[in-house]
Design a protein around this motif. Sequence first.
Motif, PDB file in Angstrom:
ATOM      1  N   LEU A  26     -56.737  56.092 -37.714  1.00  0.00           N
ATOM      2  CA  LEU A  26     -56.215  55.688 -38.661  1.00  0.00           C
ATOM      3  C   LEU A  26     -54.587  55.156 -38.495  1.00  0.00           C
ATOM      4  CD1 LEU A  26     -57.074  58.004 -41.432  1.00  0.00           C
ATOM      5  CD2 LEU A  26     -58.116  55.790 -41.103  1.00  0.00           C
ATOM      6  N   GLY A  27     -53.779  56.018 -37.781  1.00  0.00           N
ATOM      7  CA  GLY A  27     -52.503  55.558 -37.444  1.00  0.00           C
ATOM      8  C   GLY A  27     -52.517  54.250 -36.708  1.00  0.00           C
ATOM      9  N   HIS A  28     -53.136  54.196 -35.642  1.00  0.00           N
ATOM     10  CA  HIS A  28     -53.209  52.899 -34.777  1.00  0.00           C
ATOM     11  C   HIS A  28     -53.634  51.690 -35.485  1.00  0.00           C
ATOM     12  CE1 HIS A  28     -53.338  55.667 -30.782  1.00  0.00           C
ATOM     13  NE2 HIS A  28     -52.202  55.427 -31.428  1.00  0.00           N
ATOM     14  N   TYR A  29     -54.591  51.826 -36.334  1.00  0.00           N
ATOM     15  CA  TYR A  29     -55.196  50.971 -37.202  1.00  0.00           C
ATOM     16  C   TYR A  29     -54.212  50.454 -38.242  1.00  0.00           C
ATOM     17  CZ  TYR A  29     -57.833  48.744 -41.244  1.00  0.00           C
ATOM     18  OH  TYR A  29     -58.181  47.872 -42.249  1.00  0.00           O
ATOM     19  N   SER A  30     -53.542  51.025 -38.950  1.00  0.00           N
ATOM     20  CA  SER A  30     -52.459  50.911 -39.464  1.00  0.00           C
ATOM     21  C   SER A  30     -51.255  50.026 -38.983  1.00  0.00           C
ATOM     22  CB  SER A  30     -51.685  52.119 -40.379  1.00  0.00           C
ATOM     23  OG  SER A  30     -52.618  52.755 -41.084  1.00  0.00           O
ATOM     24  N   LEU A  31     -50.698  50.565 -37.725  1.00  0.00           N
ATOM     25  CA  LEU A  31     -49.933  50.158 -36.896  1.00  0.00           C
ATOM     26  C   LEU A  31     -50.309  48.732 -36.505  1.00  0.00           C
ATOM     27  CD1 LEU A  31     -48.866  53.189 -34.773  1.00  0.00           C
ATOM     28  CD2 LEU A  31     -47.455  51.919 -36.319  1.00  0.00           C
ATOM     29  N   ALA A  32     -51.565  48.405 -36.254  1.00  0.00           N
ATOM     30  CA  ALA A  32     -51.994  47.296 -35.437  1.00  0.00           C
ATOM     31  C   ALA A  32     -51.929  46.330 -36.822  1.00  0.00           C
ATOM     32  CB  ALA A  32     -53.458  47.240 -35.270  1.00  0.00           C
ATOM     33  N   LEU A  33     -51.964  46.620 -37.986  1.00  0.00           N
ATOM     34  CA  LEU A  33     -51.909  45.596 -38.894  1.00  0.00           C
ATOM     35  C   LEU A  33     -50.403  45.182 -39.224  1.00  0.00           C
ATOM     36  CD1 LEU A  33     -54.537  46.910 -41.703  1.00  0.00           C
ATOM     37  CD2 LEU A  33     -54.916  45.207 -39.835  1.00  0.00           C
ATOM     38  N   GLN A  34     -49.648  46.484 -39.213  1.00  0.00           N
ATOM     39  CA  GLN A  34     -48.150  46.476 -39.299  1.00  0.00           C
ATOM     40  C   GLN A  34     -47.539  45.476 -38.177  1.00  0.00           C
ATOM     41  OE1 GLN A  34     -45.731  50.029 -40.250  1.00  0.00           O
ATOM     42  NE2 GLN A  34     -44.824  49.329 -38.452  1.00  0.00           N
ATOM     43  N   ALA A  35     -48.105  45.375 -37.099  1.00  0.00           N
ATOM     44  CA  ALA A  35     -47.515  44.759 -35.939  1.00  0.00           C
ATOM     45  C   ALA A  35     -47.828  43.244 -36.198  1.00  0.00           C
ATOM     46  CB  ALA A  35     -48.183  45.276 -34.541  1.00  0.00           C
ATOM     47  N   ARG A  36     -48.818  43.000 -36.873  1.00  0.00           N
ATOM     48  CA  ARG A  36     -49.533  41.483 -37.145  1.00  0.00           C
ATOM     49  C   ARG A  36     -48.564  40.902 -38.259  1.00  0.00           C
ATOM     50  NH1 ARG A  36     -55.951  40.919 -37.508  1.00  0.00           N
ATOM     51  NH2 ARG A  36     -55.224  39.294 -38.569  1.00  0.00           N
ATOM     52  N   GLY A  37     -48.044  41.824 -39.047  1.00  0.00           N
ATOM     53  CA  GLY A  37     -47.217  41.507 -40.204  1.00  0.00           C
ATOM     54  C   GLY A  37     -48.143  40.912 -41.362  1.00  0.00           C
ATOM     55  N   GLU A  38     -49.208  41.665 -41.381  1.00  0.00           N
ATOM     56  CA  GLU A  38     -50.129  41.456 -42.639  1.00  0.00           C
ATOM     57  C   GLU A  38     -49.442  41.953 -43.681  1.00  0.00           C
ATOM     58  OE1 GLU A  38     -52.891  39.950 -42.297  1.00  0.00           O
ATOM     59  OE2 GLU A  38     -53.000  39.952 -40.433  1.00  0.00           O
ATOM     60  N   ASP A  39     -49.748  41.093 -44.865  1.00  0.00           N
ATOM     61  CA  ASP A  39     -49.447  41.457 -46.187  1.00  0.00           C
ATOM     62  C   ASP A  39     -50.481  42.329 -46.932  1.00  0.00           C
ATOM     63  OD1 ASP A  39     -47.279  39.676 -46.065  1.00  0.00           O
ATOM     64  OD2 ASP A  39     -48.647  37.760 -46.590  1.00  0.00           O
ATOM     65  N   GLY A  40     -50.195  43.001 -47.962  1.00  0.00           N
ATOM     66  CA  GLY A  40     -51.167  43.832 -48.636  1.00  0.00           C
ATOM     67  C   GLY A  40     -51.027  45.392 -48.327  1.00  0.00           C
ATOM     68  N   TYR A  41     -52.219  45.952 -48.619  1.00  0.00           N
ATOM     69  CA  TYR A  41     -51.982  47.559 -48.319  1.00  0.00           C
ATOM     70  C   TYR A  41     -52.311  47.536 -47.003  1.00  0.00           C
ATOM     71  CZ  TYR A  41     -53.090  52.350 -49.151  1.00  0.00           C
ATOM     72  OH  TYR A  41     -53.385  53.640 -48.872  1.00  0.00           O
ATOM     73  N   ILE A  42     -51.622  48.095 -46.080  1.00  0.00           N
ATOM     74  CA  ILE A  42     -51.943  48.486 -44.858  1.00  0.00           C
ATOM     75  C   ILE A  42     -51.707  50.018 -44.423  1.00  0.00           C
ATOM     76  CG2 ILE A  42     -51.272  46.080 -44.026  1.00  0.00           C
ATOM     77  CD1 ILE A  42     -48.792  46.979 -43.063  1.00  0.00           C
ATOM     78  N   ASN A  43     -51.018  50.972 -45.212  1.00  0.00           N
ATOM     79  CA  ASN A  43     -50.912  52.256 -44.740  1.00  0.00           C
ATOM     80  C   ASN A  43     -52.131  53.247 -45.148  1.00  0.00           C
ATOM     81  OD1 ASN A  43     -49.621  54.621 -44.214  1.00  0.00           O
ATOM     82  ND2 ASN A  43     -48.729  54.941 -46.131  1.00  0.00           N
TER      83      ASN A  43
END
Length: 347
Positions: A26-43
């Motif tokens: 879950l942590g790496h999933y959220s970090l991957a979305l964060q690194a891509r600069g995705e908008d929305g719910y990523i935590n």
Amino acid sequence: MGASVKKERDVGLDLVRVVATLLVVLGHYSLALQARGEDGYINYGLYYANGEMSLAAVAMFLVLSGAVLWRNDSRCKNWWAFFKKRWLSLFPIFYIAWLAAYFMRVCKSGNLLWGGHPAKMLLTLIGMDSYLAYRVTGYGLVGEWFFGAIVLLYLLFPVLCWCFRKHPLLTMALAVAAYIALLFWYPLQISRNRNLVVCITTFLLGFCLERWPVFRRWPAVVAAGMGFAVMFLVPLHLPGPLPYTLTGVCLLVVLRALGPIIRRYGPLCRAVTWLARYSFAVILVHHILLNELAAHIPGPFYIWRGSLFLAVTLAASLGFGVALKVCSDHLIATVRGRVHRQREEQL
């Protein structure tokens, strides 16, 4: 005496292993979305009041490793057999996962030596490529940095075991003192979370939880539950990695206490035990799968799309993890069978 004395399987420890694995993914999933600069719910389970939950999960793994080794091997007399068993539990499956990821990278880059000088592969050979990535960037692809930490702790286990068996309080006092000193004075380049002193102290906490039953009784479990709730909800601004160690230990104590309850329900118990068997394989494959999947999933990641992608990631990680474990077990069994036949022929 052999390398270890086999005990009844602790379902509580299996539950800890499953939950810690899930938190890392879950942590790496959220970090991957964060690194891509995705908008929305990523935590998705990454951040809590005192930091990143995936780092608390790493602390859980280190404490769990210490508890399991103390439980099974604290009276070991044959250290050669111990190291052989631990090598077989770590490296064949690691090599298979790494080779698969390596050739995927070769196909993408068109370069066999995409990581630089081939001598850097020696770090991969001994499982230290990700652990030492802060100094040497090379061919680290699978296993995460704590794979290298686990390798070092396994190598140090005979010494740590002897010290703790002879002088448990002194050993813990020295380790905790060194840990606390590094919280306030840290001249090293390696991050505090990866520092071997921090890893050893966390590892030794597993010895304590296993050696002294008081930590497995309900007053301690209730206190751990309250401690976890405080750590999860209240920002305490503690110096790292202390919040992760405290959070991980508290959650581990609570989860382990659920083991006897889970054992009463056959299907649930079998599910937890089955998932725990493949947890290490999932850790090895999930990051590379996550990166591959993320490259083909368009954003923005609002909760429905993000949850669907997360479900796909979890399913793929488990599926490939099972395949990897089956492949590794078959390879080890085949090699052992051939060695056994060769010995019989020599006799």
